[in-house]
Design an enzyme around this catalytic site. Structure first.
Site, PDB file in Angstrom:
ATOM      1  N   HIS A  85      14.130  12.354  91.547  1.00  0.00           N
ATOM      2  CA  HIS A  85      12.740  11.949  91.808  1.00  0.00           C
ATOM      3  C   HIS A  85      11.788  12.430  90.718  1.00  0.00           C
ATOM      4  O   HIS A  85      10.677  11.931  90.609  1.00  0.00           O
ATOM      5  CB  HIS A  85      12.288  12.356  93.221  1.00  0.00           C
ATOM      6  N   ASP A 221      19.965  14.452  94.591  1.00  0.00           N
ATOM      7  CA  ASP A 221      18.682  14.250  93.902  1.00  0.00           C
ATOM      8  C   ASP A 221      18.700  14.872  92.494  1.00  0.00           C
ATOM      9  O   ASP A 221      18.061  15.886  92.249  1.00  0.00           O
ATOM     10  CB  ASP A 221      17.568  14.860  94.755  1.00  0.00           C
ATOM     11  N   SER A 651      10.379  21.233  92.057  1.00  0.00           N
ATOM     12  CA  SER A 651      11.414  20.210  92.027  1.00  0.00           C
ATOM     13  C   SER A 651      12.137  20.273  90.698  1.00  0.00           C
ATOM     14  O   SER A 651      11.503  20.339  89.646  1.00  0.00           O
ATOM     15  CB  SER A 651      10.814  18.833  92.192  1.00  0.00           C
TER      16      SER A 651
HETATM   17  N1  ARG Z   1       9.945  15.884  99.088  1.00  0.00           N
HETATM   18  C1  ARG Z   1      10.437  16.102  97.777  1.00  0.00           C
HETATM   19  C2  ARG Z   1       9.263  16.480  96.862  1.00  0.00           C
HETATM   20  O1  ARG Z   1       8.266  16.916  97.338  1.00  0.00           O
HETATM   21  C3  ARG Z   1      11.240  14.943  97.263  1.00  0.00           C
HETATM   22  C4  ARG Z   1      10.538  13.664  97.113  1.00  0.00           C
HETATM   23  C5  ARG Z   1      11.349  12.510  96.566  1.00  0.00           C
HETATM   24  N2  ARG Z   1      11.824  11.620  97.582  1.00  0.00           N
HETATM   25  C6  ARG Z   1      11.093  10.667  98.205  1.00  0.00           C
HETATM   26  N3  ARG Z   1      11.648   9.951  99.163  1.00  0.00           N
HETATM   27  N4  ARG Z   1       9.862  10.379  97.876  1.00  0.00           N
HETATM   28  O2  ARG Z   1       8.965  15.997  95.831  1.00  0.00           O
HETATM   29  N1  GLU Z   2      10.021  17.762  95.943  1.00  0.00           N
HETATM   30  C1  GLU Z   2       9.033  18.728  95.558  1.00  0.00           C
HETATM   31  C2  GLU Z   2       8.598  18.567  94.103  1.00  0.00           C
HETATM   32  O1  GLU Z   2       8.491  17.481  93.607  1.00  0.00           O
HETATM   33  C3  GLU Z   2       9.565  20.065  95.816  1.00  0.00           C
HETATM   34  C4  GLU Z   2       9.578  20.261  97.240  1.00  0.00           C
HETATM   35  C5  GLU Z   2       8.489  21.166  97.663  1.00  0.00           C
HETATM   36  O2  GLU Z   2       7.319  20.784  97.660  1.00  0.00           O
HETATM   37  O3  GLU Z   2       8.871  22.282  97.970  1.00  0.00           O
HETATM   38  O4  GLU Z   2       8.255  19.505  93.427  1.00  0.00           O
END
Ligand code: ARG
Ligand code: GLU
Length: 751
Positions: A85, A221, A651
């Site tokens: 991502h 991921d 991330s």
């Molecule tokens: N929650 C994770 C972050 O904050 C992964 C996001 C990527 N995945 C998604 N379905 N948008 O970035």
């Molecule tokens: N997916 C998040 C990012 O893009 C990390 C997850 C979180 O916020 O802890 O940094």
């Protein structure tokens, strides 16, 4: 005997629970603040192994990736690992219906085949310096706020001018502890970063929005890039002649896997946390601000998601912006839930009562007596402006894309007025480049629908006092938001790329007229003006006072509770978090273990599904249990969780074992614990990592990219002894454990 085992287990559990793993720590202060605790948790390295300016250390393998993520170097040839991502925008930009890397994945089998990404950079940290004394030189407690700030600004200017650095380095200065400390970062930014490989979205984004922010998770991921440098190993613009960057350090990769209780460390660039807010701020976030933003995105996402599901072209075009809109939308929901369920406001209030009592009992703290009542007043004062601001920010500056670009186009008018033709040409050029990128991923029909829904929301949710009069009148005249949307989108020249470019290429005078008569530009201009005059003037005034008070409050906290160990809020700078591999109990009778397996991917598999499809090749490997050296007892681990305190920006951060080897790739947090940005709770807050062995298995067995595996250094740090029997670890208690007093390091909120 049974009793002994029982109390031993109890002790171990207690030990896990009592150690305060909360916090995002400054790498250069680990030796001072954390090393003893980290070692007591099983770390076998020294603070110097993690951060050193004299020799290669772990920090030399960590980069800030593309401004918002983290990445780590995993080979002597600058091979970079980050999340799928995080590379998503780049992967999307190389994808077409013919070569759909989002859908099918991509692997460069030779370096020649790696894909350049204009604009993408990664930043390494050369060194960090505590410059607090220089910045606060001449600042006193008695100074009024203005004088304090101007003294600081003067000092900062001086430091920026006189700091010695190499030509290829930059310096970055950031306030910490809400302006009570300052650190300087010497950085090196590389500009030629190429895409090396990515799994298909059915692996890299497996579970998509349904599984996002949720445990148990089964997402691979990750994606891989490579840093290229000039022949001198220094940053250079993209060139065919550039060579792979040779790092001072790269992370060896452990094939030994993880067990419950193992020490873990996450090293990266957390973006923003707010752990020291007063209860009034949390109340506002939970009751007003998060719900407002969620409601706006509910509307947009319903429309975007439907369009993406019905059109393969739109699915590519909207991939990246949908992901970022949906990501925060879902996080806010988890946050509200978590803050509510953990009674965060209540806890803060209890803590504040204690703060007030201690302050009242100590004459020297008299100056802090009014902090909390001042906060209460300021948060009440700012409330209406903060709410209106969030609706505007979401609706007019983000979700309705036509208004967003119209607002940019409007800036041409001011630029022309203020800077004449030269300024106009200059800005126009940049504007057209921006619009060029924008239109590639834009569908006016989809946006028109969003416009209709959100203009209605604007009228229904935002207090009339904060809306342009003309806008209210217009909506009344139309009497129907769909009709209004249709009319605006039909009449504007901004929805059509060709028309817009033609228009913007005309003479400045013609462009002025075209802008000033365009209905989208007019509407955006009215919104901008009302926003600036009726909302932001007051908002900024109160917000500045809140910031100043927060600085004093932070200082007060550190003085009033001198035995507490405080960590600075995340601010996008390099930090270390540490904790353990650890499951959790989200609610009564529900218990989550710490690892997921490929079996779970297959359990979730829905053939042809938008979110839960599984590639045929992966199914074959699963059927054959063909995991090579990456499996564990005949199963393939996929993700695991730990108690490391992380946030957005972490991330792509490496999860590192006790010895400094890579064991996982951080990419998310669990649903019950997303509130850790405001209120970390060890019983619920977990970060989610891809098991590095799953990454290697996918690169090797799934993608056949053995060329990359050969670059890496695979190790067995645990050896064969330590994990031969399941009990061998428990039988070797760590002698350092007794020496630390857990109650000393518990966080203040827990008292
Ligand atoms: N929650 C994770 C972050 O904050 C992964 C996001 C990527 N995945 C998604 N379905 N948008 O970035
Ligand atoms: N997916 C998040 C990012 O893009 C990390 C997850 C979180 O916020 O802890 O940094």
């Amino acid at each position: 005997m049974k009793k002994l085992i029982l109390s031993l287990t109890f002790l171990i559990v207690l030990r896990f629970a009592a150690i305060a793993v909360e916090g995002m720590w400054l790498p250069l202060l680990l030796g001072l603040l954390n090393e003893t605790e980290m070692k007591s948790m099983g770390m076998k390295m020294s603070a110097e192994d993690i951060y050193s300016v004299n020799k290669g250390s772990l920090k030399d393998a960590i980069v800030q990736f593309g401004g918002g993520c983290t990445g780590e170097i995993i080979s002597p040839k600058g091979l970079l690992l980050t999340n799928h991502h995080c590379g998503y925008g780049q992967i999307q930009s190389h994808s077409t219906l013919e070569h759909n890397y989002l859908e099918d994945g991509f692997w460069a089998k030779t370096m020649d085949a790696e894909l350049p990404n204009p604009g993408l950079t990664v930043t390494l940290i050369s060194r960090i310096e505590d410059i607090t004394n220089m910045v606060l030189n001449g600042v006193t407690d008695k100074m009024d706020k203005r004088t304090r700030q101007s003294t600081i600004d003067k000092n900062l200017d001086e430091i920026r001018k006189s700091w010695k650095k190499e030509a290829y380095e930059d310096i970055l200065i950031r306030p910490f502890f809400h302006g009570n400390q300052y650190f300087l970062f010497v950085t090196v930014t590389y500009r030629d970063i190429r895409l090396v490989g990515t799994p298909p979205s059915s692996i890299g984004k497996f579970g998509a929005d349904t599984d996002n922010w949720v445990w148990p998770r089964h997402t691979g991921d990750f994606s891989m890039f490579r840093i290229y440098a000039g022949k001198d190993n220094l940053p250079a613009d993209y060139s065919k002649d550039n060579v792979p960057y040779q790092p001072k350090h790269f992370l060896p990769i452990s094939l030994d896997g993880v067990r419950e209780g193992d020490f873990t460390m996450v090293f990266g660039f957390p973006g923003r946390t707010n752990e020291y807010l007063p209860s009034y701020a949390i109340e506002q976030i939970v009751d007003v601000l998060d719900p407002a933003k969620i409601a706006v995105r509910d509307k947009t996402l319903a429309i975007w998601n439907a369009a993406m599901r019905s059109d393969a072209q739109v699915k590519i075009q909207y991939a990246s912006k949908q992901a970022s809109l949906a990501n925060a939308w879902k996080k806010w929901q988890g946050e509200v839930l978590g803050l509510t369920q953990t009674k965060a406001v209540d806890k803060k209030q209890k803590f504040e009562a204690k703060f007030k009592a201690t302050v009242a009992a100590t004459p020297a703290f008299k100056k802090y007596a009014n902090i909390l009542s001042d906060f209460q007043q300021l948060y009440a004062d700012i409330a209406p402006y903060a709410e209106a601001k969030d609706y505007y920010d979401e609706i007019t500056f983000r979700n309705v894309e036509l208004l967003r670009i119209a607002s940019q186009v409007n800036r041409l008018v001011k630029t022309y007025e203020n800077e004449g033709e030269a300024g106009f040409d200059n800005f126009n050029k940049r504007l057209q480049a921006y619009l060029d990128g924008f239109y590639k991923n834009y569908s006016p029909a989809i946006d028109q629908e969003v416009f209709g829904e959100l203009m209605q929301m604007m009228v229904e949710k935002v207090d009339k006092a904060y809306l342009p009069e003309g806008f209210i009148k217009k909506t009344a005249e139309y009497g129907n938001y769909e009709l209004m949307a249709k009319d605006v989108y039909q009449k504007t020249w901004l929805t059509d790329a060709k028309a817009a470019m033609t228009m913007l290429s005309k003479s400045p005078n013609d462009v002025m007229i075209a802008i000033q008569t365009d209905p989208a530009c007019q509407l955006a201009s009215a919104f901008d003006q009302t926003y600036n005059e009726k909302i932001m003037v007051k908002y900024n005034e109160y917000n500045e006072q809140i910031d100043e008070l927060q600085q004093v409050y932070m200082k007060a906290l550190m003085e009033v509770f001198p035995n507490e160990k405080f960590y600075p809020d995340a601010n996008g700078t390099l930090r270390v978090s540490y904790g353990r591999v650890q499951g959790y109990q989200p609610r009564d009778a529900v218990s989550y273990s710490n690892t997921t397996y490929l079996d779970g991917v297959m359990e979730k598999y829905v053939p042809g599904d938008y979110e839960f499809d599984v590639p045929a090749k992966l199914q074959e490997l699963y059927k054959a249990r063909d995991y090579g050296k990456y499996g564990e007892s005949g199963r393939m681990p996929v993700c695991f969780i730990g108690s490391n305190h992380t946030t957005g920006g972490n991330s792509g951060s490496p999860a590192i074992d006790a010895y400094g080897n890579l064991i996982g790739l951080n990419f998310d947090r669990v649903w019950e614990g997303t509130m850790s940005d405001y209120n970390y709770d060890l019983s619920l807050c977990r970060n989610i990592m891809v098991d590095i062995r799953y990454v290697l298995f996918l690169v090797d067995k799934f993608a056949g990219a053995t060329n990359l595996i050969e670059e890496m250094k695979l190790v067995h740090p645990k050896g064969d002894v330590r994990y031969k029997t399941p009990n061998s670890q428990k039988q070797k208690p760590d002698s350092t454990i007794k020496s630390i007093k857990p109650d000393k390091i518990e966080k203040i909120e827990k008292q």
